[in-house]
Motif scaffolding. Structure first.
Motif, PDB file in Angstrom:
ATOM      1  N   HIS A 196      10.077 -28.285  -8.436  1.00 11.55           N
ATOM      2  CA  HIS A 196       9.923 -27.066  -8.481  1.00 11.55           C
ATOM      3  C   HIS A 196      10.706 -25.879  -7.215  1.00 11.55           C
ATOM      4  CE1 HIS A 196       8.302 -27.346 -12.194  1.00 11.55           C
ATOM      5  NE2 HIS A 196       7.686 -28.456 -11.894  1.00 11.55           N
ATOM      6  N   ARG A 197      10.737 -26.615  -5.931  1.00  5.43           N
ATOM      7  CA  ARG A 197      10.867 -25.646  -4.919  1.00  5.43           C
ATOM      8  C   ARG A 197      12.041 -26.279  -4.195  1.00  5.43           C
ATOM      9  NH1 ARG A 197       8.472 -21.025  -3.858  1.00  5.43           N
ATOM     10  NH2 ARG A 197       6.338 -21.096  -4.777  1.00  5.43           N
ATOM     11  N   ASP A 198      12.912 -27.142  -5.028  1.00  2.00           N
ATOM     12  CA  ASP A 198      14.244 -27.561  -4.823  1.00  2.00           C
ATOM     13  C   ASP A 198      14.077 -28.271  -3.233  1.00  2.00           C
ATOM     14  OD1 ASP A 198      17.103 -27.957  -5.034  1.00  2.00           O
ATOM     15  OD2 ASP A 198      17.465 -26.472  -4.067  1.00  2.00           O
ATOM     16  N   VAL A 199      13.208 -29.018  -3.104  1.00  6.78           N
ATOM     17  CA  VAL A 199      12.884 -29.783  -1.523  1.00  6.78           C
ATOM     18  C   VAL A 199      13.721 -31.110  -2.035  1.00  6.78           C
ATOM     19  CG1 VAL A 199      11.554 -30.981  -0.155  1.00  6.78           C
ATOM     20  CG2 VAL A 199      10.848 -28.761  -0.909  1.00  6.78           C
ATOM     21  N   HIS A 200      14.519 -31.542  -1.088  1.00  5.96           N
ATOM     22  CA  HIS A 200      15.392 -32.880  -1.098  1.00  5.96           C
ATOM     23  C   HIS A 200      14.182 -33.900  -0.867  1.00  5.96           C
ATOM     24  CE1 HIS A 200      17.882 -36.246  -0.222  1.00  5.96           C
ATOM     25  NE2 HIS A 200      19.011 -35.285  -0.784  1.00  5.96           N
ATOM     26  N   PRO A 201      14.316 -35.088  -1.571  1.00  5.62           N
ATOM     27  CA  PRO A 201      13.348 -35.999  -1.486  1.00  5.62           C
ATOM     28  C   PRO A 201      13.448 -36.426  -0.117  1.00  5.62           C
ATOM     29  CG  PRO A 201      14.716 -36.420  -3.423  1.00  5.62           C
ATOM     30  CD  PRO A 201      15.301 -35.258  -2.832  1.00  5.62           C
ATOM     31  N   GLU A 202      14.491 -36.778   0.488  1.00  2.39           N
ATOM     32  CA  GLU A 202      14.482 -37.245   1.912  1.00  2.39           C
ATOM     33  C   GLU A 202      13.732 -36.209   2.914  1.00  2.39           C
ATOM     34  OE1 GLU A 202      18.528 -38.430   2.931  1.00  2.39           O
ATOM     35  OE2 GLU A 202      18.363 -39.972   1.356  1.00  2.39           O
ATOM     36  N   ASP A 203      13.505 -35.049   2.618  1.00  2.92           N
ATOM     37  CA  ASP A 203      12.959 -34.021   3.192  1.00  2.92           C
ATOM     38  C   ASP A 203      11.511 -33.975   3.419  1.00  2.92           C
ATOM     39  OD1 ASP A 203      15.430 -33.547   4.578  1.00  2.92           O
ATOM     40  OD2 ASP A 203      15.824 -31.711   3.386  1.00  2.92           O
ATOM     41  N   ILE A 204      10.890 -34.865   2.554  1.00  2.00           N
ATOM     42  CA  ILE A 204       9.223 -34.571   2.453  1.00  2.00           C
ATOM     43  C   ILE A 204       8.656 -36.029   2.213  1.00  2.00           C
ATOM     44  CG2 ILE A 204       9.394 -34.202   0.128  1.00  2.00           C
ATOM     45  CD1 ILE A 204       6.926 -32.184   0.288  1.00  2.00           C
ATOM     46  N   GLU A 205       7.763 -36.636   2.966  1.00  2.00           N
ATOM     47  CA  GLU A 205       7.300 -37.799   3.068  1.00  2.00           C
ATOM     48  C   GLU A 205       5.632 -37.750   2.953  1.00  2.00           C
ATOM     49  OE1 GLU A 205       7.063 -41.070   6.530  1.00  2.00           O
ATOM     50  OE2 GLU A 205       8.871 -40.265   6.180  1.00  2.00           O
ATOM     51  N   SER A 206       5.033 -38.741   2.136  1.00  2.00           N
ATOM     52  CA  SER A 206       3.593 -38.888   2.014  1.00  2.00           C
ATOM     53  C   SER A 206       3.340 -39.841   3.230  1.00  2.00           C
ATOM     54  CB  SER A 206       3.181 -39.295   0.843  1.00  2.00           C
ATOM     55  OG  SER A 206       1.907 -39.484   0.730  1.00  2.00           O
ATOM     56  N   ARG A 207       2.347 -39.283   3.795  1.00  2.00           N
ATOM     57  CA  ARG A 207       1.715 -39.676   5.227  1.00  2.00           C
ATOM     58  C   ARG A 207       0.815 -40.946   4.577  1.00  2.00           C
ATOM     59  NH1 ARG A 207       0.957 -38.773  10.570  1.00  2.00           N
ATOM     60  NH2 ARG A 207       1.772 -36.857  10.265  1.00  2.00           N
ATOM     61  N   SER A 208       0.672 -42.145   5.361  1.00  2.00           N
ATOM     62  CA  SER A 208      -0.212 -43.149   4.723  1.00  2.00           C
ATOM     63  C   SER A 208      -1.609 -42.731   4.789  1.00  2.00           C
ATOM     64  CB  SER A 208       0.048 -44.410   5.542  1.00  2.00           C
ATOM     65  OG  SER A 208      -0.415 -44.264   6.961  1.00  2.00           O
ATOM     66  N   VAL A 210       1.997 -34.166  -5.693  1.00  2.00           N
ATOM     67  CA  VAL A 210       2.155 -32.946  -4.928  1.00  2.00           C
ATOM     68  C   VAL A 210       3.783 -32.862  -4.442  1.00  2.00           C
ATOM     69  CG1 VAL A 210       1.731 -31.330  -2.880  1.00  2.00           C
ATOM     70  CG2 VAL A 210      -0.178 -32.261  -4.487  1.00  2.00           C
ATOM     71  N   ARG A 211       4.130 -33.962  -3.881  1.00  2.00           N
ATOM     72  CA  ARG A 211       5.394 -34.193  -3.043  1.00  2.00           C
ATOM     73  C   ARG A 211       6.469 -33.896  -4.422  1.00  2.00           C
ATOM     74  NH1 ARG A 211       9.069 -38.365  -3.314  1.00  2.00           N
ATOM     75  NH2 ARG A 211      10.498 -38.567  -1.440  1.00  2.00           N
ATOM     76  N   ASP A 212       6.329 -34.685  -5.639  1.00  2.00           N
ATOM     77  CA  ASP A 212       7.079 -34.603  -6.665  1.00  2.00           C
ATOM     78  C   ASP A 212       7.413 -33.205  -7.380  1.00  2.00           C
ATOM     79  OD1 ASP A 212       7.539 -37.326  -6.456  1.00  2.00           O
ATOM     80  OD2 ASP A 212       6.190 -37.953  -8.341  1.00  2.00           O
ATOM     81  N   MET A 213       6.127 -32.350  -7.448  1.00  2.00           N
ATOM     82  CA  MET A 213       6.258 -31.048  -7.863  1.00  2.00           C
ATOM     83  C   MET A 213       7.035 -30.233  -6.757  1.00  2.00           C
ATOM     84  SD  MET A 213       4.627 -30.627 -10.529  1.00  2.00           S
ATOM     85  CE  MET A 213       4.007 -29.042 -10.660  1.00  2.00           C
ATOM     86  N   LEU A 214       6.970 -30.329  -5.603  1.00  2.00           N
ATOM     87  CA  LEU A 214       7.808 -29.687  -4.357  1.00  2.00           C
ATOM     88  C   LEU A 214       9.227 -30.130  -4.508  1.00  2.00           C
ATOM     89  CD1 LEU A 214       5.477 -29.579  -1.445  1.00  2.00           C
ATOM     90  CD2 LEU A 214       5.997 -27.705  -2.861  1.00  2.00           C
ATOM     91  N   ILE A 215       9.592 -31.216  -4.979  1.00  2.00           N
ATOM     92  CA  ILE A 215      11.082 -31.449  -5.152  1.00  2.00           C
ATOM     93  C   ILE A 215      11.462 -30.951  -6.175  1.00  2.00           C
ATOM     94  CG2 ILE A 215      12.434 -33.447  -5.727  1.00  2.00           C
ATOM     95  CD1 ILE A 215      10.401 -35.290  -3.880  1.00  2.00           C
ATOM     96  N   LYS A 262      11.688 -24.028   2.552  1.00  2.00           N
ATOM     97  CA  LYS A 262      11.438 -23.657   1.182  1.00  2.00           C
ATOM     98  C   LYS A 262      10.067 -23.609   0.615  1.00  2.00           C
ATOM     99  CE  LYS A 262      15.642 -25.877   0.233  1.00  2.00           C
ATOM    100  NZ  LYS A 262      16.470 -27.055  -0.499  1.00  2.00           N
ATOM    101  N   PHE A 263       8.968 -24.424   1.528  1.00  2.00           N
ATOM    102  CA  PHE A 263       7.529 -24.283   1.616  1.00  2.00           C
ATOM    103  C   PHE A 263       6.773 -24.269   2.619  1.00  2.00           C
ATOM    104  CE2 PHE A 263       3.556 -25.923   0.005  1.00  2.00           C
ATOM    105  CZ  PHE A 263       3.251 -25.150  -1.068  1.00  2.00           C
ATOM    106  N   PRO A 264       6.488 -23.259   3.400  1.00  2.00           N
ATOM    107  CA  PRO A 264       6.312 -22.976   4.844  1.00  2.00           C
ATOM    108  C   PRO A 264       4.768 -23.310   5.161  1.00  2.00           C
ATOM    109  CG  PRO A 264       6.527 -20.723   3.888  1.00  2.00           C
ATOM    110  CD  PRO A 264       6.923 -21.933   2.890  1.00  2.00           C
ATOM    111  N   PHE A 265       4.088 -24.509   4.620  1.00  2.00           N
ATOM    112  CA  PHE A 265       2.816 -24.687   4.527  1.00  2.00           C
ATOM    113  C   PHE A 265       2.403 -25.806   5.096  1.00  2.00           C
ATOM    114  CE2 PHE A 265       3.158 -21.743   0.958  1.00  2.00           C
ATOM    115  CZ  PHE A 265       2.296 -20.616   1.324  1.00  2.00           C
ATOM    116  N   SER A 266       1.316 -26.342   5.637  1.00  2.00           N
ATOM    117  CA  SER A 266       0.907 -27.545   6.257  1.00  2.00           C
ATOM    118  C   SER A 266      -0.225 -27.749   4.970  1.00  2.00           C
ATOM    119  CB  SER A 266       0.016 -27.362   7.398  1.00  2.00           C
ATOM    120  OG  SER A 266      -0.545 -28.602   7.770  1.00  2.00           O
TER     121      SER A 266
END
Length: 131
Positions: A40-52, A33-38, A69-73
Motif C-alpha cells: 500500500h505504500r509502494d515500498v520495495h521489498p529490499e528496502d524493508i526488513e524485519s528484525r529478528s 506490517v511489512r507486507d502492508m507497507l510493500i 514513503k513511510f517516515p516512522f519508526s
C-alpha cells in the motif's frame, strides 16, 4: 501447554503459549506490517526488513527510500495483554530521529496503531507540497 488453574470452587483451563510460539506470533505480525507497507505504500521489498525477535531497536528496518514513503519508526506488538504506554515508550526509545509508531494486535481483533496525539493533530492530512 494447558494449565489447570483453581478459581475458588471451579477450575479453568488456561492455554500458556510457549516462548517459541509467542515469537512466531510476533514475527508473523511484523511480516504482516511489512507486507502492508510493500503493498500500500509502494515500498520495495529490499528496502524493508524485519528484525529478528529479541533483537534491540526498531522492529522493521527501513532503507532511506522506504523511510521517505513511510517516515516512522515501527514497533510491533501481538499480545493478548499489552501495557500500551510501556509499548509506546519502547517505540520512542528506539525511534532515534523518526516519529515512533506502535502497531498492536491481539487474537481475533483488527490491528491498531498508536501515535502521539499532538503529532497526529499537527500532521495528519497536511499537504507536504512546498508553498
Amino acid at each position: 501447554t494447558i494449565d489447570l488453574r483453581n478459581h475458588g470452587n471451579r477450575q479453568s483451563i488456561a492455554h500458556i503459549m510457549k516462548p517459541q510460539s509467542a515469537k512466531a506470533k510476533g514475527r508473523n505480525f511484523q511480516k504482516w506490517v511489512r507486507d502492508m507497507l510493500i503493498e500500500h505504500r509502494d515500498v520495495h521489498p529490499e528496502d524493508i526488513e524485519s528484525r529478528s525477535m529479541g533483537a534491540g531497536g526498531e522492529d522493521l528496518i527501513m532503507a532511506r527510500d522506504a523511510r521517505k514513503k513511510f517516515p516512522f519508526s515501527i514497533e510491533c506488538k501481538n499480545v493478548e495483554k499489552l501495557n500500551v504506554y510501556d509499548a509506546y515508550d519502547q517505540a520512542c526509545a528506539n525511534a532515534g530521529d523518526h516519529q515512533p509508531i506502535l502497531f498492536m494486535k491481539k487474537n481475533r481483533k483488527q490491528p491498531l496503531v498508536v501515535v502521539d496525539a499532538e503529532w497526529f493533530i499537527k500532521h495528519f492530512g497536511v499537504d507536504k507540497s512546498p508553498s
